[in-house]
Design an enzyme around this catalytic site. Structure first.
Site, short mmCIF file in Angstrom:
data_model
loop_
_atom_site.label_atom_id
_atom_site.label_comp_id
_atom_site.label_asym_id
_atom_site.label_seq_id
_atom_site.Cartn_x
_atom_site.Cartn_y
_atom_site.Cartn_z
N ASP A 10 -7.72 -5.63 -3.98
CA ASP A 10 -7.23 -4.60 -5.03
C ASP A 10 -7.72 -5.04 -6.46
OD1 ASP A 10 -6.63 -2.58 -3.50
OD2 ASP A 10 -4.36 -3.12 -3.77
N HIS B 223 -52.94 20.29 7.11
CA HIS B 223 -52.70 19.00 6.92
C HIS B 223 -53.94 18.03 7.23
CE1 HIS B 223 -48.72 20.63 6.66
NE2 HIS B 223 -48.07 19.15 6.59
N GLN C 252 0.66 -1.34 0.02
CA GLN C 252 -0.09 -0.01 0.11
C GLN C 252 0.89 1.31 -0.04
OE1 GLN C 252 -3.62 -0.01 -0.49
NE2 GLN C 252 -2.89 -2.02 -1.13
N GLU D 259 -9.02 2.39 5.67
CA GLU D 259 -9.50 1.96 4.24
C GLU D 259 -9.57 0.60 4.01
OE1 GLU D 259 -8.47 2.90 -0.37
OE2 GLU D 259 -7.12 3.52 1.22
N HIS D 260 -8.25 -0.11 4.32
CA HIS D 260 -7.97 -1.42 4.29
C HIS D 260 -7.63 -1.95 5.79
CE1 HIS D 260 -6.69 0.07 0.48
NE2 HIS D 260 -7.38 -0.78 -0.14
N HIS E 166 1.60 2.77 -3.44
CA HIS E 166 0.89 4.06 -4.14
C HIS E 166 1.25 5.34 -4.14
CE1 HIS E 166 -2.85 1.68 -5.19
NE2 HIS E 166 -2.88 0.88 -4.13
#
Length: 437
Positions: A366, A425, A263, A332-333, A266
Site C-alpha cells: 500500500d 487489396h 484491509q 486484489e491482494h 478500508h
C-alpha cells in the site's frame, strides 16, 4: 466472526468454485442510471454542475473547482517533514519499479527490406482520480501520477473531492502530494461528475478532455467509468478492496489476523478471506482476530467487514485446492504464507499483487514496497491487471517494406485478398509495380 466455508473432501469444478466465492453485495449496474445522469449534468452545465454536485454529495461548495497554484504551493510548504520524507521515499521506490514496466522497442527483420517495429506510445493526456471518503489517500496520488510520468504522459490532471473540513478545498495532504510531484492541474471535484468532467472536458475551467481515466473510487465512480468508456479509456471499475491469505499451520496466526484487519479497515464492504488446510490454524487466527478487532481504531467498520458475506475462512484439503480457490477468487491482494512457497506460487494464475512470506504484508504494498496499490478488485484480477506504466502506453506497430520485400509477398496478398473477395487489396499491391511486375 468469519463465516466458514468447508471444501474438504470435495473437488469443485471451476464453475462451481466461482459460484462459491464470497463477494460483497455491490452492483455497478444498479448505479449506472444515477452515474449517467451526473455525467450528463456535467456535460451540459460544466462548472456549475460540479459545484452543485459537491454541495449535494460532499456537503460543501468549493470556492472554485480549479485549485489555484498558490494553494498547492502552500500545502507543500506546510507539509509535515516526516510525511514529506515518507512520500519522497515512496515516490522514489514506485518510480524505480515503474521504470521496469516500460517495454523496450523491438525491431523484427522478416527478410531483407521487410521490417516490423514495435513501439510503445504514451497517451498524451490523462485524468487521475484520488478518492476522499473514509480516509485520505496521498499514497494514491503517488500510485497514479508516477507511472504516468514514467510512461511519458505529457499532460496530467488530478481530481479529488472537496472536503467540508477544509472549507471546500481538497485535502491539503493530497494537494501537497500533487505539488511534490509537479502536478499543477488539480480540481476539487469528486464522484461520477469528476469522471464525466475528465471524459468530456469543462472548457469554462480550462479542463480539456483526457484520453484515459485512472484511479479507485466508490460504486458511482466505477459506474461513471463504465458510462464514459468508449469516449475515453479507463483502467478498471474499482470496487471494495479485498485480501486473500493462503496459509498453512506454519504461519503466524497473529500476522495473518493483523493483515485481514488491515484491509477490512478500508470499508464495511471490504473482503477478508483466509484459505488454509489446517482447522487448528484457522481457530488460532479467529482467536487473534477477535483481539485485533477489539483493539483497532475502526473496530466497528472492521467488524462489519469481516462478518459480511464477502469475508470467510475457507478450509481445504491441501495447497493445490487452496490455489484453485485463489484463482477463482482473483484477489486484489494475495498473501502466501506457507512452507512450500514456490510450489504454491507456481499454481497461482490470478491475482492483482502477490505478497510472499511473513514479512511482505499488504500494507507494505500500500505504501513502501515500490509496487502499485491501484489493483483490480471484485475478481477482476482473473482478466485484468493493476495500474502500471503500461496502463498509459499503447503498443503500435510500424511497418517498413521496400520494393523488393513487397514484391516477395505480393503473391500471398493476391491469394488471400482473392479468397476473401477483396480484390482491390491485391490490386493496391500490383499498382506499385505496373509494367515492372
Amino acid at each position: 466472526m468469519l463465516r466458514r466455508l468447508d471444501l474438504r473432501g470435495s473437488r469443485p469444478s471451476p464453475s462451481e468454485l466461482l459460484a462459491l466465492i464470497p463477494r460483497a453485495a455491490t452492483d455497478v449496474s444498479a448505479a449506472l442510471d444515477a452515474a449517467r445522469a451526473l455525467v450528463d449534468d456535467v456535460r451540459e452545465r460544466g462548472e456549475a454542475a460540479l459545484l452543485d454536485q459537491a454541495e449535494r454529495f460532499d456537503r460543501v461548495r468549493p470556492p472554485a473547482v480549479r485549485v489555484p497554484a498558490e494553494e498547492l504551493a502552500a500545502a507543500l510548504a506546510a507539509l509535515a517533514p516526516d510525511i514529506r520524507s515518507a512520500l519522497e521515499s515512496t515516490i522514489e521506490r514506485v518510480r524505480a519499479a515503474s521504470a521496469a514496466q516500460v517495454p523496450a522497442p523491438e525491431r523484427t527483420v522478416l527478410a531483407d527490406g521487410a521490417i516490423v517495429e514495435q513501439r510503445w506510445q504514451p497517451v498524451a493526456r490523462v485524468g487521475l482520480y484520488v478518492p476522499g471518503g473514509k480516509a485520505v489517500y496521498p499514497s494514491s496520488v503517488v500510485m497514479n501520477v508516477v507511472p504516468a510520468q514514467v510512461a511519458g504522459v505529457r499532460s496530467i490532471a488530478l481530481a479529488s473531492p472537496a472536503q467540508a473540513a477544509f472549507g471546500g478545498r481538497i485535502h491539503p495532504t493530497i494537494a501537497a502530494a500533487a505539488a511534490l510531484l509537479g502536478i499543477t492541474e488539480v480540481y476539487a471535484m469528486g464522484g461520477a461528475g469528476a469522471i464525466g468532467a475528465f471524459a468530456y472536458g469543462v472548457p469554462g475551467i480550462g479542463l480539456d478532455p483526457v484520453q484515459r481515466v485512472t484511479g479507485p473510487g466508490n460504486v458511482f465512480v466505477a459506474a461513471a467509468k463504465r458510462v464514459v468508456q468508449g469516449v475515453t479509456g479507463i483502467d478498471a471499475e474499482a470496487g471494495p478492496t479485498d485480501i486473500l491469505v493462503i496459509a498453512d499451520d506454519g504461519a503466524d496466526a497473529d500476522f495473518v489476523a493483523s493483515d485481514l484487519v488491515s484491509q477490512a479497515e478500508h470499508d464495511e464492504l471490504a473482503a477478508a478471506v483466509l484459505v488454509t488446510d489446517s482447522e487448528a490454524f484457522a481457530a488460532r487466527v479467529l482467536e487473534r482476530l477477535e483481539a485485533r478487532v477489539a483493539a483497532t481504531k475502526h473496530a466497528e467498520r472492521v467488524r462489519t467487514s469481516i462478518t459480511g458475506p464477502q469475508s470467510a475462512v475457507v478450509l481445504v484439503d491441501d495447497l493445490e485446492q487452496a490455489a484453485a480457490f485463489a484463482n477463482a477468487f482473483g484477489a486484489e491482494h494475495l498473501e502466501i504464507q506457507v512452507r512450500d512457497v514456490d510450489g504454491t506460487l507456481a499454481r497461482i494464475e490470478n491475482a492483482g499483487a502477490i505478497f510472499i512470506g511473513p514479512y511482505s504484508p499488504v500494507s507494505l504494498g500500500d505504501y513502501a514496497a515500490g509496487s502499485n496499490h491501484v489493483l483490480p478488485t471484485g475478481g477482476q484480477a482473473r482478466y485484468a491487471s493493476g495500474l502500471s506504466a503500461a496502463t498509459f502506453l499503447r503498443p503500435q506497430q510500424v511497418v517498413r517494406y521496400n520494393e523488393a520485400a513487397l514484391r516477395e509477398v505480393a503473391p500471398v496478398i493476391a491469394a488471400l485478398s482473392g479468397e476473401e473477395d477483396l480484390p482491390a487489396h491485391g490490386e493496391a499491391v500490383v499498382a506499385r509495380f505496373g509494367d515492372r511486375a
